[in-house]
Scaffold this active site. Structure first.
Site, PDB file in Angstrom:
ATOM      1  N   LYS A 169      -9.514  -5.682   0.703  1.00 41.11           N
ATOM      2  CA  LYS A 169      -9.040  -5.122   1.986  1.00 41.11           C
ATOM      3  C   LYS A 169      -8.787  -3.642   1.763  1.00 41.11           C
ATOM      4  CE  LYS A 169      -5.845  -3.847   4.322  1.00 41.11           C
ATOM      5  NZ  LYS A 169      -5.925  -2.536   5.002  1.00 41.11           N
ATOM      6  N   CYS A 278      -0.534   9.493  -6.402  1.00 40.30           N
ATOM      7  CA  CYS A 278       0.602   8.831  -7.043  1.00 40.30           C
ATOM      8  C   CYS A 278       0.919   9.448  -8.402  1.00 40.30           C
ATOM      9  CB  CYS A 278       0.291   7.357  -7.205  1.00 40.30           C
ATOM     10  SG  CYS A 278      -1.290   7.097  -8.021  1.00 40.30           S
ATOM     11  N   GLU A 378       8.886  10.338  -2.889  1.00 40.81           N
ATOM     12  CA  GLU A 378       7.485  10.729  -2.991  1.00 40.81           C
ATOM     13  C   GLU A 378       7.069  11.386  -1.675  1.00 40.81           C
ATOM     14  OE1 GLU A 378       4.469   7.613  -2.928  1.00 40.81           O
ATOM     15  OE2 GLU A 378       3.638   8.488  -4.759  1.00 40.81           O
TER      16      GLU A 378
HETATM   17  P1  NAD Z   1       0.228   1.898   2.090  1.00 43.63           P
HETATM   18  O1  NAD Z   1       1.125   1.140   1.206  1.00 43.63           O
HETATM   19  O2  NAD Z   1       0.688   2.273   3.441  1.00 43.63           O
HETATM   20  O3  NAD Z   1      -1.132   1.095   2.316  1.00 43.63           O
HETATM   21  C1  NAD Z   1      -1.916   0.622   1.221  1.00 43.63           C
HETATM   22  C2  NAD Z   1      -2.731  -0.566   1.670  1.00 43.63           C
HETATM   23  O4  NAD Z   1      -1.834  -1.630   2.008  1.00 43.63           O
HETATM   24  C3  NAD Z   1      -3.572  -0.300   2.922  1.00 43.63           C
HETATM   25  O5  NAD Z   1      -4.805  -0.967   2.771  1.00 43.63           O
HETATM   26  C4  NAD Z   1      -2.734  -0.949   4.012  1.00 43.63           C
HETATM   27  O6  NAD Z   1      -3.512  -1.364   5.117  1.00 43.63           O
HETATM   28  C5  NAD Z   1      -2.152  -2.151   3.274  1.00 43.63           C
HETATM   29  N1  NAD Z   1      -0.937  -2.713   3.885  1.00 43.63           N
HETATM   30  C6  NAD Z   1      -0.043  -2.102   4.707  1.00 43.63           C
HETATM   31  N2  NAD Z   1       0.913  -2.974   5.078  1.00 43.63           N
HETATM   32  C7  NAD Z   1       0.631  -4.158   4.463  1.00 43.63           C
HETATM   33  C8  NAD Z   1       1.261  -5.441   4.437  1.00 43.63           C
HETATM   34  N3  NAD Z   1       2.363  -5.674   5.130  1.00 43.63           N
HETATM   35  N4  NAD Z   1       0.720  -6.410   3.686  1.00 43.63           N
HETATM   36  C9  NAD Z   1      -0.393  -6.177   2.967  1.00 43.63           C
HETATM   37  N5  NAD Z   1      -1.056  -4.998   2.977  1.00 43.63           N
HETATM   38  C10 NAD Z   1      -0.551  -3.986   3.706  1.00 43.63           C
HETATM   39  O7  NAD Z   1      -0.215   3.173   1.247  1.00 43.63           O
HETATM   40  P2  NAD Z   1      -1.148   4.364   1.695  1.00 43.63           P
HETATM   41  O8  NAD Z   1      -0.390   5.209   2.657  1.00 43.63           O
HETATM   42  O9  NAD Z   1      -2.503   3.859   2.073  1.00 43.63           O
HETATM   43  O10 NAD Z   1      -1.309   5.124   0.292  1.00 43.63           O
HETATM   44  C11 NAD Z   1      -0.333   5.980  -0.206  1.00 43.63           C
HETATM   45  C12 NAD Z   1       0.586   5.292  -1.194  1.00 43.63           C
HETATM   46  O11 NAD Z   1      -0.166   4.685  -2.234  1.00 43.63           O
HETATM   47  C13 NAD Z   1       1.514   6.247  -1.902  1.00 43.63           C
HETATM   48  O12 NAD Z   1       2.828   5.727  -1.948  1.00 43.63           O
HETATM   49  C14 NAD Z   1       0.956   6.332  -3.307  1.00 43.63           C
HETATM   50  O13 NAD Z   1       1.864   6.682  -4.306  1.00 43.63           O
HETATM   51  C15 NAD Z   1       0.405   4.993  -3.503  1.00 43.63           C
HETATM   52  N6  NAD Z   1      -0.630   5.030  -4.539  1.00 43.63           N
HETATM   53  C16 NAD Z   1      -0.375   4.479  -5.763  1.00 43.63           C
HETATM   54  C17 NAD Z   1      -1.333   4.555  -6.761  1.00 43.63           C
HETATM   55  C18 NAD Z   1      -1.114   3.958  -8.127  1.00 43.63           C
HETATM   56  O14 NAD Z   1      -2.096   3.700  -8.790  1.00 43.63           O
HETATM   57  N7  NAD Z   1       0.089   3.730  -8.565  1.00 43.63           N
HETATM   58  C19 NAD Z   1      -2.539   5.174  -6.515  1.00 43.63           C
HETATM   59  C20 NAD Z   1      -2.761   5.712  -5.268  1.00 43.63           C
HETATM   60  C21 NAD Z   1      -1.798   5.619  -4.272  1.00 43.63           C
END
Ligand code: NAD
Length: 471
Positions: A169, A278, A378
């Site tokens: 997804k 991140c 963050e």
């Molecule tokens: P997000 O958490 O909003 O979304 C990530 C994914 O989760 C998307 O596909 C979204 O549709 C899905 N999602 C949202 N709500 C959900 C739910 N209730 N159940 C299941 N899936 C759900 O994050 P974002 O805004 O897309 O990305 C930014 C964030 O990602 C930042 O906090 C960043 O630090 C983190 N990030 C972490 C890493 C790592 O490797 N540690 C790498 C990149 C980004």
């Protein structure tokens, strides 16, 4: 206009059952450039069913067969590097310096995993037991928008290596990149149902995958808040979870650092992926006795960082991905001033000369203490906080005083001193003097930066269950 109206289930591109769509924008111009039709709960369930049907045969494939599949996947992705780069630039706005690395890294995930697999033994003897590493079952991968292609390929590569089938997804904001990537992956000719890709909203498709009883494992990259929700949903059926979450990395300049080398490196790591990363080193820790000198250099170098659209080869920082993300970054810049920090460079609004697009100014705050929200939360944009420290002990203490623990940076001259300091940092990775990425080493976070590790053998074993057979 690009209309992405297909998802990928059971080896075919199919139309989602729901008719709802999400708008896609070019963040460099703010223009709407297309729509993506969103998958529904039913689509997610069909994808899980396809992956479940494919699992018994796929889990019994040999190592050699899976290595061959990984090589085919690599070739299929490598063949369309320019299309993938174009989609990522248009839909995400990343500068060329980032897309060049990100797409190469994405394609190479398959070869890296093939290498891990070649050297991995799925069976070992422990005392009287024959211990067999067995694929965990059907996996779900949920990915964010900030490096969509790379997260999909690394999670898919690991599932394939382990012999698990998968439902992916991707972020609903990355549909164009996902479409090109899905065409590549389809071209590799894997058995149907081995991987499935369902665009859709997180609280619809993502939530269904996190609770579906036939999903054995969820690998998630995204925010800490969503990671927490996924962990809760996964608990009901005891899914295995790998969570790669947020970060607030310390970027530590030691008192013996050569500033000609360290300052550009600190800023590259701080502003990596336009700050939407991140692993960004957003807390810059500076020895008090060198503070004036460091601040002058940080200001001077930051003002050389060009902000611009991806068609500008000199741009180092692109736009924020969305209006929402732009507003979030602006609100943190406003907050920093209200909390009593001072602006060294940057500030509210767009950089001069850019009157449209979600471009933020590369911004550095000074006079920050580690309790301020700008130092704890963050921001996910090009905003850094400089924090002074007295000695190495205080640097370590500030570095570790965070709820995150993903990636830390050390910049200095004495290798053995930096190795000793690295041992004291609570962080999944410590990068010394801007060393290059090591794709075979584990990646993941301490504390609220996540659970588990990806990449290499550690990543592979997160898709496997050990079984002891005792005779
Ligand atoms: P997000 O958490 O909003 O979304 C990530 C994914 O989760 C998307 O596909 C979204 O549709 C899905 N999602 C949202 N709500 C959900 C739910 N209730 N159940 C299941 N899936 C759900 O994050 P974002 O805004 O897309 O990305 C930014 C964030 O990602 C930042 O906090 C960043 O630090 C983190 N990030 C972490 C890493 C790592 O490797 N540690 C790498 C990149 C980004």
């Amino acid at each position: 206009m690009y209309d992405i109206d297909k998802i990928y289930i059971d080896g075919q591109f199919v139309t989602p059952r729901a008719t709802e769509t999400a708008d896609l924008h070019n963040p460099s111009t703010e223009e709407k450039i297309g729509t993506a039709r969103l998958g529904s709960v039913e689509d997610a369930r069909e994808a899980v069913a396809a992956a479940k049907r494919a699992f018994p045969a796929f889990s019994r494939t040999t190592k050699a067969e899976r290595i061959d599949m990984l090589k085919r996947l690599n070739a299929a992705v490598a063949a369309r590097v320019s299309d993938l780069t174009e989609a990522m630039a248009l839909e995400y706005g990343a500068p060329q310096t980032f897309t060049r690395f990100a797409i190469r890294h994405a394609a190479s995930s398959f070869l890296t995993m093939a290498k891990v697999l070649e050297n991995y033994d799925f069976e070992r003897r422990i005392g009287r037991a024959r211990v067999v590493m067995q694929p965990v079952g059907v996996a779900a991968a949920i990915t964010p928008w900030n490096s969509n292609i790379g997260f999909i390929t690394s999670k898919l590569a690991t599932a394939i290596a382990a012999g698990s089938t998968i439902v992916i997804k991707p972020s609903e904001m990355s549909a164009m990149q996902t479409q090109v990537l899905a065409e590549c992956l389809h071209g590799a000719g894997l058995p149907k149902g081995v991987f499935n890709i369902v665009n859709g909203l997180g609280n619809v498709v993502g939530a269904e995958l996190s609770r579906h009883p036939d999903i054995a494992k969820v690998t998630f990259t995204g925010s800490t808040a969503v990671g927490r929700e996924i962990l809760r949903s996964a608990a009901d059926t005891f899914k295995r979870v790998t969570l790669e979450l947020g970060g607030k990395g310390p970027n530590i300049i030691l008192d013996d650092a050569d500033l000609d080398v360290a300052i550009p490196a600190v800023l590259r790591m701080g502003f990596i992926n336009s700050g939407q990363s991140c692993i960004a080193g957003t807390r810059v820790l500076v020895p008090n006795r060198r503070l004036d000198e460091v601040l002058a250099r940080l200001k001077q170098e930051t003002e050389r960082f060009k902000v611009g659209a991806p068609d500008d080869p000199d741009a180092m920082i692109g736009p924020m991905v969305s209006q929402k993300q732009y507003d979030r970054v602006q609100s943190y810049i406003g907050l920093g001033t209200r909390e009593g920090a001072s602006l060294l460079t940057g500030g509210l609004g767009r950089p001069t000369g850019l009157d449209r697009g979600w471009f933020a100014k590369p911004t550095i705050f000074t006079g920050v203490n580690n309790q301020m929200r700008i130092a704890r939360e963050e921001i996910f944009g090009p905003v850094l906080s400089v924090i002074g420290y007295r000695d190495d002990d205080e640097a370590v203490s500030i570095a570790n005083d965070t709820s995150y623990g993903l990636q830390s940076y050390l910049h200095g001259s004495a290798a053995s001193r930096m190795q000793a300091l690295a041992d004291r940092l609570d962080s999944g990775r410590v990068v010394i003097n801007a060393a290059p990425h090591e794709p075979l080493a584990p990646f993941g976070g301490f504390k609220q930066s996540g659970i588990g590790r990806e990449y290499g053998v550690f990543g592979l074993e997160a898709f496997l269950e050990p079984k002891a057979i005792i005779a």
